[in-house]
Scaffold this motif. Sequence first.
Motif, PDB file in Angstrom:
ATOM      1  N   MET A   1       0.632  -1.276  -0.001  1.00  0.00           N
ATOM      2  CA  MET A   1      -0.016   0.023   0.009  1.00  0.00           C
ATOM      3  C   MET A   1       1.030   1.332   0.028  1.00  0.00           C
ATOM      4  O   MET A   1       1.893   1.339   0.968  1.00  0.00           O
ATOM      5  N   PRO A   2       0.406   2.222  -0.974  1.00  0.00           N
ATOM      6  CA  PRO A   2       1.426   3.533  -0.936  1.00  0.00           C
ATOM      7  C   PRO A   2       1.391   4.253   0.369  1.00  0.00           C
ATOM      8  O   PRO A   2       0.366   3.989   1.063  1.00  0.00           O
ATOM      9  N   VAL A   3       2.464   4.880   0.662  1.00  0.00           N
ATOM     10  CA  VAL A   3       2.318   5.720   1.914  1.00  0.00           C
ATOM     11  C   VAL A   3       1.351   6.674   1.962  1.00  0.00           C
ATOM     12  O   VAL A   3       0.637   6.758   3.003  1.00  0.00           O
ATOM     13  N   ASN A   4       0.916   7.280   0.842  1.00  0.00           N
ATOM     14  CA  ASN A   4      -0.003   8.417   1.090  1.00  0.00           C
ATOM     15  C   ASN A   4      -1.347   7.844   1.220  1.00  0.00           C
ATOM     16  O   ASN A   4      -2.377   8.211   1.945  1.00  0.00           O
ATOM     17  N   SER A   5      -1.848   6.423   0.710  1.00  0.00           N
ATOM     18  CA  SER A   5      -3.027   5.794   0.874  1.00  0.00           C
ATOM     19  C   SER A   5      -3.020   5.442   2.523  1.00  0.00           C
ATOM     20  O   SER A   5      -4.041   5.622   3.026  1.00  0.00           O
ATOM     21  N   LYS A   6      -1.810   4.892   2.786  1.00  0.00           N
ATOM     22  CA  LYS A   6      -1.950   4.561   4.414  1.00  0.00           C
ATOM     23  C   LYS A   6      -2.144   5.540   5.083  1.00  0.00           C
ATOM     24  O   LYS A   6      -3.058   5.707   5.959  1.00  0.00           O
ATOM     25  N   ARG A   7      -1.663   6.779   4.681  1.00  0.00           N
ATOM     26  CA  ARG A   7      -1.649   8.046   5.605  1.00  0.00           C
ATOM     27  C   ARG A   7      -3.309   8.483   5.706  1.00  0.00           C
ATOM     28  O   ARG A   7      -3.641   8.896   6.628  1.00  0.00           O
ATOM     29  N   LYS A   8      -3.716   8.450   4.434  1.00  0.00           N
ATOM     30  CA  LYS A   8      -5.269   8.946   4.430  1.00  0.00           C
ATOM     31  C   LYS A   8      -6.127   7.840   5.080  1.00  0.00           C
ATOM     32  O   LYS A   8      -7.139   8.425   5.673  1.00  0.00           O
ATOM     33  N   GLY A   9      -5.964   6.490   4.978  1.00  0.00           N
ATOM     34  CA  GLY A   9      -6.643   5.648   5.925  1.00  0.00           C
ATOM     35  C   GLY A   9      -6.486   5.972   7.327  1.00  0.00           C
ATOM     36  O   GLY A   9      -7.458   5.775   7.749  1.00  0.00           O
ATOM     37  N   THR A  10      -5.238   5.996   7.691  1.00  0.00           N
ATOM     38  CA  THR A  10      -5.098   6.319   9.187  1.00  0.00           C
ATOM     39  C   THR A  10      -5.975   7.675   9.754  1.00  0.00           C
ATOM     40  O   THR A  10      -6.372   7.580  10.598  1.00  0.00           O
ATOM     41  N   ALA A  11      -5.861   8.781   8.871  1.00  0.00           N
ATOM     42  CA  ALA A  11      -6.418  10.135   9.245  1.00  0.00           C
ATOM     43  C   ALA A  11      -7.819   9.751   9.175  1.00  0.00           C
ATOM     44  O   ALA A  11      -8.857  10.354   9.927  1.00  0.00           O
ATOM     45  N   TRP A  59     -18.527  -3.930  15.062  1.00  0.00           N
ATOM     46  CA  TRP A  59     -17.110  -4.202  14.443  1.00  0.00           C
ATOM     47  C   TRP A  59     -17.281  -3.391  13.069  1.00  0.00           C
ATOM     48  O   TRP A  59     -17.709  -3.529  11.831  1.00  0.00           O
ATOM     49  N   VAL A  60     -16.480  -2.138  13.268  1.00  0.00           N
ATOM     50  CA  VAL A  60     -16.289  -1.061  12.411  1.00  0.00           C
ATOM     51  C   VAL A  60     -15.098  -1.449  11.411  1.00  0.00           C
ATOM     52  O   VAL A  60     -13.981  -1.243  11.994  1.00  0.00           O
ATOM     53  N   GLU A  61     -15.251  -1.270   9.991  1.00  0.00           N
ATOM     54  CA  GLU A  61     -14.357  -1.364   9.116  1.00  0.00           C
ATOM     55  C   GLU A  61     -14.512   0.267   8.316  1.00  0.00           C
ATOM     56  O   GLU A  61     -15.412   0.231   8.018  1.00  0.00           O
ATOM     57  N   CYS A  62     -12.992   0.782   8.131  1.00  0.00           N
ATOM     58  CA  CYS A  62     -13.216   1.931   7.544  1.00  0.00           C
ATOM     59  C   CYS A  62     -12.554   1.605   6.039  1.00  0.00           C
ATOM     60  O   CYS A  62     -11.746   0.967   5.857  1.00  0.00           O
ATOM     61  N   GLY A  63     -12.918   2.838   5.384  1.00  0.00           N
ATOM     62  CA  GLY A  63     -12.463   2.821   3.977  1.00  0.00           C
ATOM     63  C   GLY A  63     -12.488   4.093   3.316  1.00  0.00           C
ATOM     64  O   GLY A  63     -13.727   4.725   3.476  1.00  0.00           O
ATOM     65  N   THR A  64     -11.569   4.603   2.848  1.00  0.00           N
ATOM     66  CA  THR A  64     -11.522   5.876   1.898  1.00  0.00           C
ATOM     67  C   THR A  64     -10.710   5.727   0.799  1.00  0.00           C
ATOM     68  O   THR A  64      -9.785   4.875   0.511  1.00  0.00           O
TER      69      THR A  64
END
Length: 172
Positions: A1-11, A59-64
Amino acid sequence: MPVNSKRKGTAFEREVVRLFRPLYPEARRGWWQSGEQSRGARGGAAVARVPDVQVPGLWVECGTGRQMDGRAKLEQAVHDEEVCRAERHEVRRSPVAVTRRLRSRRVEATVRLRDLLLLVPATVELDDVPGVLDLEDLLRLLGATRASGGLVGAGGAGGRGDPDAGPVLGPI
């Protein structure tokens, strides 16, 4: 997973925690985010065994993302919740997918109808509730459930499910 995608997911996960906190002060990001993971059958890749956001009874799964599909995230939540419950003999939690498309302000919650009926007290009208809810609408419904003061779930005072099934969620 690209760093920016991971950062956006974390945010986004942190934003979802902030949205749940007024109703569930104990809401937090899943502990596996810090690196503690179990190995799975998907080619040896790490597989999460905790939700993205920990909220009691859910059970909460998030995605953007650009092509974010709430149904796919819900399928992931259902699968992970079932696997975790079988492995750890835990109490059932209602799977919820919380998603947002890139460049959109709308945060959506996708829930199976049977879980929505278990989560929401019978006194709340569901006539105008769409299949995919804005997260604020789901939190409003859950707030009405908390205000009812009883158990939430299949055997609870406000739930609509089978009374013989026992509580799905504990007292809140």
